[in-house]
Design an enzyme around this catalytic site. Sequence first.
Site, PDB file in Angstrom:
ATOM      1  N   SER A  17       0.876  -1.176   0.000  1.00  0.00           N
ATOM      2  CA  SER A  17       0.000   0.000   0.000  1.00  0.00           C
ATOM      3  C   SER A  17       0.909   1.221   0.000  1.00  0.00           C
ATOM      4  O   SER A  17       2.083   1.125   0.408  1.00  0.00           O
ATOM      5  CB  SER A  17      -0.929  -0.007   1.212  1.00  0.00           C
ATOM      6  N   GLU A  19       1.333   5.515   0.732  1.00  0.00           N
ATOM      7  CA  GLU A  19       0.786   6.697   1.416  1.00  0.00           C
ATOM      8  C   GLU A  19       1.215   7.972   0.694  1.00  0.00           C
ATOM      9  O   GLU A  19       2.373   8.133   0.329  1.00  0.00           O
ATOM     10  CB  GLU A  19       1.291   6.710   2.862  1.00  0.00           C
ATOM     11  N   ASP A 111      -1.423  14.544  15.114  1.00  0.00           N
ATOM     12  CA  ASP A 111      -0.348  15.353  15.706  1.00  0.00           C
ATOM     13  C   ASP A 111      -0.939  16.656  16.205  1.00  0.00           C
ATOM     14  O   ASP A 111      -1.941  17.134  15.672  1.00  0.00           O
ATOM     15  CB  ASP A 111       0.715  15.649  14.638  1.00  0.00           C
ATOM     16  N   PHE A 220      12.153  14.021  11.063  1.00  0.00           N
ATOM     17  CA  PHE A 220      10.910  13.241  11.201  1.00  0.00           C
ATOM     18  C   PHE A 220      11.082  12.209  12.313  1.00  0.00           C
ATOM     19  O   PHE A 220      10.213  12.013  13.149  1.00  0.00           O
ATOM     20  CB  PHE A 220      10.592  12.451   9.924  1.00  0.00           C
ATOM     21  N   HIS A 270       3.802  -1.175   3.707  1.00  0.00           N
ATOM     22  CA  HIS A 270       3.171   0.136   3.471  1.00  0.00           C
ATOM     23  C   HIS A 270       4.312   1.119   3.216  1.00  0.00           C
ATOM     24  O   HIS A 270       5.223   1.254   4.044  1.00  0.00           O
ATOM     25  CB  HIS A 270       2.379   0.537   4.719  1.00  0.00           C
TER      26      HIS A 270
HETATM   27  P1  FAD Z   1      -3.451   7.060  20.011  1.00  0.00           P
HETATM   28  O1  FAD Z   1      -3.647   5.621  19.565  1.00  0.00           O
HETATM   29  O2  FAD Z   1      -4.631   7.789  20.451  1.00  0.00           O
HETATM   30  O3  FAD Z   1      -2.263   7.109  21.000  1.00  0.00           O
HETATM   31  C1  FAD Z   1      -1.547   8.289  21.288  1.00  0.00           C
HETATM   32  C2  FAD Z   1      -0.943   8.248  22.665  1.00  0.00           C
HETATM   33  O4  FAD Z   1      -1.973   8.356  23.632  1.00  0.00           O
HETATM   34  C3  FAD Z   1      -0.208   6.955  22.978  1.00  0.00           C
HETATM   35  O5  FAD Z   1       0.929   7.280  23.737  1.00  0.00           O
HETATM   36  C4  FAD Z   1      -1.201   6.169  23.790  1.00  0.00           C
HETATM   37  O6  FAD Z   1      -0.572   5.257  24.663  1.00  0.00           O
HETATM   38  C5  FAD Z   1      -1.916   7.291  24.548  1.00  0.00           C
HETATM   39  N1  FAD Z   1      -3.294   6.877  24.881  1.00  0.00           N
HETATM   40  C6  FAD Z   1      -4.181   6.360  24.039  1.00  0.00           C
HETATM   41  N2  FAD Z   1      -5.355   6.091  24.681  1.00  0.00           N
HETATM   42  C7  FAD Z   1      -5.162   6.492  25.960  1.00  0.00           C
HETATM   43  C8  FAD Z   1      -5.995   6.518  27.121  1.00  0.00           C
HETATM   44  N3  FAD Z   1      -7.253   6.038  27.079  1.00  0.00           N
HETATM   45  N4  FAD Z   1      -5.483   7.020  28.254  1.00  0.00           N
HETATM   46  C9  FAD Z   1      -4.215   7.497  28.306  1.00  0.00           C
HETATM   47  N5  FAD Z   1      -3.368   7.501  27.233  1.00  0.00           N
HETATM   48  C10 FAD Z   1      -3.845   6.999  26.076  1.00  0.00           C
HETATM   49  N6  FAD Z   1      -0.863  12.370  12.040  1.00  0.00           N
HETATM   50  C11 FAD Z   1      -1.669  13.288  11.453  1.00  0.00           C
HETATM   51  O7  FAD Z   1      -1.875  14.388  12.015  1.00  0.00           O
HETATM   52  N7  FAD Z   1      -2.250  13.043  10.236  1.00  0.00           N
HETATM   53  C12 FAD Z   1      -2.079  11.861   9.581  1.00  0.00           C
HETATM   54  O8  FAD Z   1      -2.614  11.664   8.484  1.00  0.00           O
HETATM   55  C13 FAD Z   1      -1.235  10.859  10.175  1.00  0.00           C
HETATM   56  N8  FAD Z   1      -1.048   9.644   9.594  1.00  0.00           N
HETATM   57  C14 FAD Z   1      -0.298   8.691  10.236  1.00  0.00           C
HETATM   58  C15 FAD Z   1      -0.173   7.408   9.660  1.00  0.00           C
HETATM   59  C16 FAD Z   1       0.587   6.432  10.282  1.00  0.00           C
HETATM   60  C17 FAD Z   1       0.677   5.059   9.638  1.00  0.00           C
HETATM   61  C18 FAD Z   1       1.258   6.711  11.502  1.00  0.00           C
HETATM   62  C19 FAD Z   1       2.116   5.668  12.156  1.00  0.00           C
HETATM   63  C20 FAD Z   1       1.137   7.977  12.094  1.00  0.00           C
HETATM   64  C21 FAD Z   1       0.345   8.959  11.482  1.00  0.00           C
HETATM   65  N9  FAD Z   1       0.153  10.217  12.041  1.00  0.00           N
HETATM   66  C22 FAD Z   1      -0.644  11.158  11.436  1.00  0.00           C
HETATM   67  C23 FAD Z   1       0.808  10.561  13.319  1.00  0.00           C
HETATM   68  C24 FAD Z   1      -0.092  10.252  14.517  1.00  0.00           C
HETATM   69  O9  FAD Z   1      -1.304  10.955  14.449  1.00  0.00           O
HETATM   70  C25 FAD Z   1       0.675  10.677  15.753  1.00  0.00           C
HETATM   71  O10 FAD Z   1       1.826   9.906  15.905  1.00  0.00           O
HETATM   72  C26 FAD Z   1      -0.114  10.709  17.035  1.00  0.00           C
HETATM   73  O11 FAD Z   1       0.706  11.322  18.022  1.00  0.00           O
HETATM   74  C27 FAD Z   1      -0.527   9.346  17.561  1.00  0.00           C
HETATM   75  O12 FAD Z   1      -1.588   8.863  16.872  1.00  0.00           O
HETATM   76  P2  FAD Z   1      -2.315   7.481  17.279  1.00  0.00           P
HETATM   77  O13 FAD Z   1      -3.446   7.330  16.341  1.00  0.00           O
HETATM   78  O14 FAD Z   1      -1.353   6.385  17.402  1.00  0.00           O
HETATM   79  O15 FAD Z   1      -2.849   7.898  18.737  1.00  0.00           O
END
Ligand code: FAD
Length: 314
Positions: A17, A19, A111, A220, A270
């Site tokens: 895939s 991105e 982010d 990054f 990916h």
């Molecule tokens: P989460 O899964 O919500 O986790 C984030 C943090 O919060 C973790 O440390 C977790 O342990 C903690 N956490 C989660 N749930 C809880 C809870 N209930 N209580 C306490 N702590 C908790 N960013 C963008 O802005 N746009 C994008 O398009 C984008 N695409 C991405 C694609 C990929 C494949 C990857 C790997 C990253 C991407 N990112 C993107 C970056 C990502 O949004 C950031 O790294 C963000 O900081 C974490 O996202 P997450 O979805 O893993 O968050």
Amino acid sequence: MTSLSGSVPLQSPFSVSFEFFPPKTPEMEESLWRAVQRLEPLAPKFVSVTYGAGGSTRERTHRIVGRILAETTLVPAAHLTCVAATRGEVLEVADAYWAAGVRHIVALRGDPPAGEARYTPPPGGFPWASELVAGLRARHDFEISVATFPEGHPDSISLDAELDNLKRKIDAGATRAITQFFFDNWTYLRFVDQARKAGIRVPIVPGIMPVTNFAQMARFAANAGATVPRALAPLFEGLENDPETRKLVAATVAAEQCQQLARAGVTEFHFYTLNRADLTYAICHILGLRPCRADDGDPAPVGEASSSAAGERR
Ligand code: FAD
């Protein structure tokens, strides 16, 4: 370094895939579109389009995803984040994707918006990706992918916390995890092993970042909590003004990484394309992927790739 030749079958057992990110200018959009057309004949499982920090690219992401859906044979996946929006606003975006025919969402926390060092859950919004996954799952029958971090997310207190969080996202309805990019394959393989022991059964697809610009990638990596192995920097030393050689080195490094993963049993990759096709295309070629004609699925000569892609069907 081991030889690349002779170690992959012609019929590739791999699926991939790609991105992309939503471009800011018409020139960047042209370049994105050239990359999409070049990569389309490799028949990726899906192509995903990122969502800018703070939802700053909402319209652009939507437009690019819509164009991919309308003008190519590709299956688009739209990234969606929790940042700077209420639950209702996020679900409205999801509804618009569903209405447009998009069936795959990459659900993320996101982010922090530019200028904010730390993430703050938005008032009235989804605080974490796991809750966004649950919200999307309750709304439409999307395929949902999520992010995961083999070296731990920078905000996670431990790798166990990372695995717990991934488990929450899968339990909420996600069916695939895509990793942050990494360079040490053993870190990834150990993480997958631990995930399996924790009862996580979904594919954990390695995110591969071909390094074209070492300094940019190191920035990054620092933000993403990804370790850059010491051995990588010297490979790019002295090539600051030599983009052609940098590309050759980058393709070799990433192909070597993919081949090592393939030898360890990985079959899905990916690629973070950074909206460029050349390196990703070369690495896929080394993995044995060949362009298919849009009409019959047979391999087409590389020179015909763009005409057998979106060009012919428009
Ligand atoms: P989460 O899964 O919500 O986790 C984030 C943090 O919060 C973790 O440390 C977790 O342990 C903690 N956490 C989660 N749930 C809880 C809870 N209930 N209580 C306490 N702590 C908790 N960013 C963008 O802005 N746009 C994008 O398009 C984008 N695409 C991405 C694609 C990929 C494949 C990857 C790997 C990253 C991407 N990112 C993107 C970056 C990502 O949004 C950031 O790294 C963000 O900081 C974490 O996202 P997450 O979805 O893993 O968050």
